[in-house]
Design a protein around this motif. Structure first.
Motif, short mmCIF file in Angstrom:
data_model
loop_
_atom_site.label_atom_id
_atom_site.label_comp_id
_atom_site.label_asym_id
_atom_site.label_seq_id
_atom_site.Cartn_x
_atom_site.Cartn_y
_atom_site.Cartn_z
N VAL A 119 1.06 -1.52 -0.61
CA VAL A 119 0.09 -0.21 -0.23
C VAL A 119 0.42 1.30 0.18
N ILE A 120 1.95 1.15 0.65
CA ILE A 120 3.25 2.48 0.76
C ILE A 120 3.51 2.66 -0.22
N ALA A 121 3.80 1.26 -1.22
CA ALA A 121 4.74 1.51 -2.28
C ALA A 121 3.43 2.34 -3.65
N VAL A 122 2.72 1.96 -3.32
CA VAL A 122 1.41 2.10 -4.07
C VAL A 122 1.53 4.46 -3.72
N LEU A 123 0.90 4.46 -2.41
CA LEU A 123 1.41 5.83 -2.35
C LEU A 123 2.12 6.62 -2.65
N GLY A 124 3.34 5.97 -2.68
CA GLY A 124 4.85 6.84 -3.23
C GLY A 124 4.45 7.23 -4.49
N VAL A 147 2.59 7.20 -6.09
CA VAL A 147 0.95 8.43 -6.79
C VAL A 147 1.27 9.70 -6.08
N THR A 148 1.73 9.65 -5.03
CA THR A 148 2.07 11.09 -4.51
C THR A 148 3.83 11.43 -4.68
N PHE A 149 3.96 11.27 -5.62
CA PHE A 149 5.97 11.60 -6.22
C PHE A 149 6.58 11.17 -4.91
N GLY A 150 6.74 9.94 -4.75
CA GLY A 150 8.23 9.69 -3.84
C GLY A 150 7.21 10.55 -2.58
N LEU A 151 6.46 11.08 -1.97
CA LEU A 151 6.21 11.62 -0.81
C LEU A 151 6.10 10.34 0.13
N PHE A 159 6.28 7.58 -0.07
CA PHE A 159 7.87 6.39 0.59
C PHE A 159 7.98 6.79 2.31
N PHE A 160 7.83 7.80 2.59
CA PHE A 160 8.01 8.82 4.09
C PHE A 160 7.27 7.53 5.25
N LEU A 161 6.31 7.07 4.95
CA LEU A 161 5.73 5.98 5.72
C LEU A 161 6.09 4.80 6.06
N TYR A 162 7.45 4.50 5.34
CA TYR A 162 8.40 3.03 5.51
C TYR A 162 8.67 4.19 7.03
N ALA A 163 9.39 4.72 7.25
CA ALA A 163 9.50 5.09 8.59
C ALA A 163 8.86 4.01 9.47
N ILE A 164 7.64 4.30 9.68
CA ILE A 164 6.57 3.81 10.30
C ILE A 164 5.96 3.53 10.64
N LEU A 165 6.28 2.07 9.27
CA LEU A 165 5.93 0.92 9.28
C LEU A 165 5.59 -0.46 10.48
N PHE A 166 6.92 -0.58 10.89
CA PHE A 166 6.63 -1.10 12.14
C PHE A 166 5.23 -1.34 13.54
#
Length: 167
Positions: A50-55, A57-61, A63-70
């Motif tokens: 889901v984060i990859a798709v969001l990354g 769609v949002t032109f890379g923004l 991908f910052f959600l990976y920091a809070i994935l765990f």
């Protein structure tokens, strides 16, 4: 009859009166933890897609959600399962365990999140100590259980005890 305050309440689960509640709980908690860890990894894989798709769609923004994935996966998992109406994670249910507060109530979502946070922080700092504490407590409580006033019990023994008391 007057309602007792929290200071006057007795502990709901006394090991001398109900030893079946605590039989084999520690070893089953370890197995439940391993099962839940695998489930959390599965949740993390799904969220990473889901984060990859969001990354993208949002032109890379995104991908910052990976920091809070765990934390997102683990705390969400704990809040939804341990803090749910069954008062147990899927691993705990598989092993026949259930969590209760010291006075008998089921845990709520915020307490489940705090339980997980305290487990991970204490596990990081005091790895063997949190498990060793369980070997020396009458209710097989781990360090974070003692701090938060929770207890993990055998689900079938708890069911029998609750049904006996209702008659």
């Amino acid at each position: 009859m007057a309602q007792k305050s929290i200071d006057q309440r007795e502990h709901a689960y006394i090991p001398q009166q109900h030893p079946a509640l605590f039989d084999g709980v520690l070893s089953r908690r370890v197995l439940a933890f391993l099962f839940d860890a695998i489930m959390i990894v599965g949740v993390m894989v799904a969220l990473s897609i889901v984060i990859a798709v969001l990354g993208v769609v949002t032109f890379g923004l995104g991908f910052f959600l990976y920091a809070i994935l765990f934390p997102l996966a683990a705390l969400g998992y704990a809040a939804a399962t341990l803090g749910g109406y069954k008062a147990a994670t899927p691993g705990m249910r598989l092993m026949g365990l259930e969590m209760r507060l010291w006075y008998g109530a089921k845990p709520y979502a915020l307490l489940a999140v705090m339980h997980s946070l305290l487990f991970w922080f204490a596990g990081t700092l005091l790895t063997p100590f949190i498990i060793l504490v369980g070997l020396f407590t009458r209710r097989s409580q781990l360090l974070h259980d003692l701090v938060l006033g929770t207890v993990v019990v055998d689900r079938e023994a708890l069911w029998e005890l609750e049904n006996k008391q209702s008659y």
